[in-house]
Design a protein around this motif. Structure first.
Motif, PDB file in Angstrom:
ATOM      1  N   GLN A   1       0.790  -1.165  -0.102  1.00 33.28           N
ATOM      2  CA  GLN A   1      -0.057  -0.121  -0.062  1.00 33.28           C
ATOM      3  C   GLN A   1       0.898   1.266   0.066  1.00 33.28           C
ATOM      4  OE1 GLN A   1      -2.049  -1.113   3.651  1.00 33.28           O
ATOM      5  NE2 GLN A   1      -3.975  -1.368   2.362  1.00 33.28           N
ATOM      6  N   VAL A   2       2.216   1.196   0.303  1.00 32.04           N
ATOM      7  CA  VAL A   2       3.207   2.128   0.161  1.00 32.04           C
ATOM      8  C   VAL A   2       3.542   2.496  -1.128  1.00 32.04           C
ATOM      9  CG1 VAL A   2       5.208   3.294   1.427  1.00 32.04           C
ATOM     10  CG2 VAL A   2       3.909   1.486   2.781  1.00 32.04           C
ATOM     11  N   THR A   3       2.305   3.324  -1.912  1.00 32.60           N
ATOM     12  CA  THR A   3       2.919   3.789  -3.276  1.00 32.60           C
ATOM     13  C   THR A   3       2.817   5.383  -3.160  1.00 32.60           C
ATOM     14  OG1 THR A   3       0.307   3.808  -3.762  1.00 32.60           O
ATOM     15  CG2 THR A   3       1.996   1.796  -4.139  1.00 32.60           C
ATOM     16  N   LEU A   4       3.227   5.917  -4.230  1.00 36.58           N
ATOM     17  CA  LEU A   4       3.141   7.349  -4.622  1.00 36.58           C
ATOM     18  C   LEU A   4       1.541   7.708  -4.535  1.00 36.58           C
ATOM     19  CD1 LEU A   4       6.281   8.236  -6.829  1.00 36.58           C
ATOM     20  CD2 LEU A   4       5.975   8.618  -4.527  1.00 36.58           C
ATOM     21  N   GLU A   5       0.804   6.835  -5.257  1.00 38.46           N
ATOM     22  CA  GLU A   5      -0.626   7.049  -5.244  1.00 38.46           C
ATOM     23  C   GLU A   5      -1.267   7.360  -3.828  1.00 38.46           C
ATOM     24  OE1 GLU A   5      -4.494   4.626  -6.600  1.00 38.46           O
ATOM     25  OE2 GLU A   5      -2.862   4.620  -8.184  1.00 38.46           O
ATOM     26  N   ASN A   6      -0.450   6.564  -3.147  1.00 39.95           N
ATOM     27  CA  ASN A   6      -1.227   6.775  -1.533  1.00 39.95           C
ATOM     28  C   ASN A   6      -0.421   7.702  -0.849  1.00 39.95           C
ATOM     29  OD1 ASN A   6      -3.174   4.846  -2.175  1.00 39.95           O
ATOM     30  ND2 ASN A   6      -2.006   3.141  -1.386  1.00 39.95           N
ATOM     31  N   PHE A   7       1.012   7.880  -0.958  1.00 33.47           N
ATOM     32  CA  PHE A   7       1.578   8.412  -0.073  1.00 33.47           C
ATOM     33  C   PHE A   7       2.429   9.906  -0.454  1.00 33.47           C
ATOM     34  CE2 PHE A   7       0.894   4.879   2.282  1.00 33.47           C
ATOM     35  CZ  PHE A   7       0.775   5.342   3.713  1.00 33.47           C
ATOM     36  N   ASP A   8       2.143  10.315  -1.589  1.00 28.62           N
ATOM     37  CA  ASP A   8       3.087  11.471  -2.350  1.00 28.62           C
ATOM     38  C   ASP A   8       2.681  12.813  -1.575  1.00 28.62           C
ATOM     39  OD1 ASP A   8       5.211  12.314  -3.506  1.00 28.62           O
ATOM     40  OD2 ASP A   8       4.152  12.930  -5.436  1.00 28.62           O
ATOM     41  N   THR A   9       1.252  12.824  -1.123  1.00 22.09           N
ATOM     42  CA  THR A   9       0.723  14.181  -0.656  1.00 22.09           C
ATOM     43  C   THR A   9       0.024  14.004   0.438  1.00 22.09           C
ATOM     44  OG1 THR A   9      -1.207  14.298  -1.614  1.00 22.09           O
ATOM     45  CG2 THR A   9       0.428  15.279  -2.978  1.00 22.09           C
ATOM     46  N   ALA A  10      -0.300  15.098   1.442  1.00 24.85           N
ATOM     47  CA  ALA A  10      -0.807  14.939   2.635  1.00 24.85           C
ATOM     48  C   ALA A  10      -2.372  14.519   2.095  1.00 24.85           C
ATOM     49  CB  ALA A  10      -0.718  16.251   3.519  1.00 24.85           C
ATOM     50  N   GLY A  11      -3.014  15.146   1.178  1.00 26.39           N
ATOM     51  CA  GLY A  11      -4.219  14.687   0.735  1.00 26.39           C
ATOM     52  C   GLY A  11      -4.401  13.296   0.551  1.00 26.39           C
ATOM     53  N   ARG A  12      -3.571  12.825  -0.329  1.00 26.45           N
ATOM     54  CA  ARG A  12      -3.618  11.217  -0.852  1.00 26.45           C
ATOM     55  C   ARG A  12      -3.260  10.635   0.556  1.00 26.45           C
ATOM     56  NH1 ARG A  12       0.274  10.897  -6.073  1.00 26.45           N
ATOM     57  NH2 ARG A  12      -1.025  12.077  -7.334  1.00 26.45           N
ATOM     58  N   ILE A  13      -2.465  11.002   1.517  1.00 26.67           N
ATOM     59  CA  ILE A  13      -2.253  10.192   2.728  1.00 26.67           C
ATOM     60  C   ILE A  13      -3.828   9.954   3.393  1.00 26.67           C
ATOM     61  CG2 ILE A  13      -1.093  10.011   4.794  1.00 26.67           C
ATOM     62  CD1 ILE A  13       1.327  11.319   3.384  1.00 26.67           C
ATOM     63  N   VAL A  14      -4.307  11.251   3.532  1.00 25.46           N
ATOM     64  CA  VAL A  14      -5.564  11.336   4.567  1.00 25.46           C
ATOM     65  C   VAL A  14      -6.483  10.533   3.808  1.00 25.46           C
ATOM     66  CG1 VAL A  14      -7.398  12.725   5.297  1.00 25.46           C
ATOM     67  CG2 VAL A  14      -5.021  13.414   5.511  1.00 25.46           C
ATOM     68  N   ALA A  15      -6.805  10.604   2.526  1.00 30.25           N
ATOM     69  CA  ALA A  15      -7.601   9.735   1.663  1.00 30.25           C
ATOM     70  C   ALA A  15      -7.499   8.293   1.893  1.00 30.25           C
ATOM     71  CB  ALA A  15      -7.813   9.966   0.125  1.00 30.25           C
ATOM     72  N   PHE A  16      -6.318   8.048   1.660  1.00 27.81           N
ATOM     73  CA  PHE A  16      -6.074   6.366   1.893  1.00 27.81           C
ATOM     74  C   PHE A  16      -6.476   6.052   3.387  1.00 27.81           C
ATOM     75  CE2 PHE A  16      -2.846   3.793   3.894  1.00 27.81           C
ATOM     76  CZ  PHE A  16      -2.837   2.591   3.214  1.00 27.81           C
ATOM     77  N   ALA A  17      -5.822   6.865   4.415  1.00 26.91           N
ATOM     78  CA  ALA A  17      -5.984   6.309   5.721  1.00 26.91           C
ATOM     79  C   ALA A  17      -7.587   6.398   5.840  1.00 26.91           C
ATOM     80  CB  ALA A  17      -5.693   7.236   6.952  1.00 26.91           C
ATOM     81  N   SER A  18      -8.492   7.076   5.422  1.00 28.29           N
ATOM     82  CA  SER A  18     -10.037   7.222   5.504  1.00 28.29           C
ATOM     83  C   SER A  18     -10.508   6.023   4.749  1.00 28.29           C
ATOM     84  CB  SER A  18     -10.522   8.385   4.778  1.00 28.29           C
ATOM     85  OG  SER A  18     -10.412   9.587   5.523  1.00 28.29           O
ATOM     86  N   ALA A  19      -9.933   5.589   3.708  1.00 30.10           N
ATOM     87  CA  ALA A  19     -10.459   4.316   2.902  1.00 30.10           C
ATOM     88  C   ALA A  19     -10.219   3.167   3.668  1.00 30.10           C
ATOM     89  CB  ALA A  19      -9.980   4.339   1.616  1.00 30.10           C
ATOM     90  N   ALA A  20      -9.028   2.983   4.198  1.00 29.86           N
ATOM     91  CA  ALA A  20      -8.526   2.020   5.091  1.00 29.86           C
ATOM     92  C   ALA A  20      -9.317   1.777   6.327  1.00 29.86           C
ATOM     93  CB  ALA A  20      -7.074   1.883   5.170  1.00 29.86           C
ATOM     94  N   ALA A  21      -9.529   2.711   6.929  1.00 28.09           N
ATOM     95  CA  ALA A  21     -10.190   2.654   8.435  1.00 28.09           C
ATOM     96  C   ALA A  21     -11.593   1.926   8.380  1.00 28.09           C
ATOM     97  CB  ALA A  21     -10.739   3.981   8.895  1.00 28.09           C
TER      98      ALA A  21
END
Length: 78
Positions: free
Chosen positions: A58-78
């Motif tokens: 799951q550690v990809t640029l798509e998920n972790f390259d910006t704060a916005g992407r990180i928050v979206a990823f974490a919300s979807a994973a929760a």
């Protein structure tokens, strides 16, 4: 706990010592602002704050390259 862009940006500035203006859309890794050591600290913060487990795949640029992407990823994973 929940993860917000504001919490994440504060962590990036205070803990990871990211300089300059950081927004939800600021590139973190493609810009070279953060390195692999910072990534490990960032993942630990995200896991703790969002109460999730981040798998290696799951550690990809798509998920972790910006704060916005990180928050979206974490919300979807929760």
């Amino acid at each position: 706990m929940s993860l917000t862009a504001d919490h994440l940006i504060l962590f990036l500035k205070d803990t990871l010592r990211l300089d300059g203006d950081v927004t939800s859309d600021s590139p973190l890794f493609t810009s070279g602002a953060l390195d692999s050591v910072a990534m490990m600290n960032l993942i630990a913060f995200v896991e703790e704050r969002a109460a999730i487990q981040v798998r290696a795949d799951q550690v990809t640029l798509e998920n972790f390259d910006t704060a916005g992407r990180i928050v979206a990823f974490a919300s979807a994973a929760a």
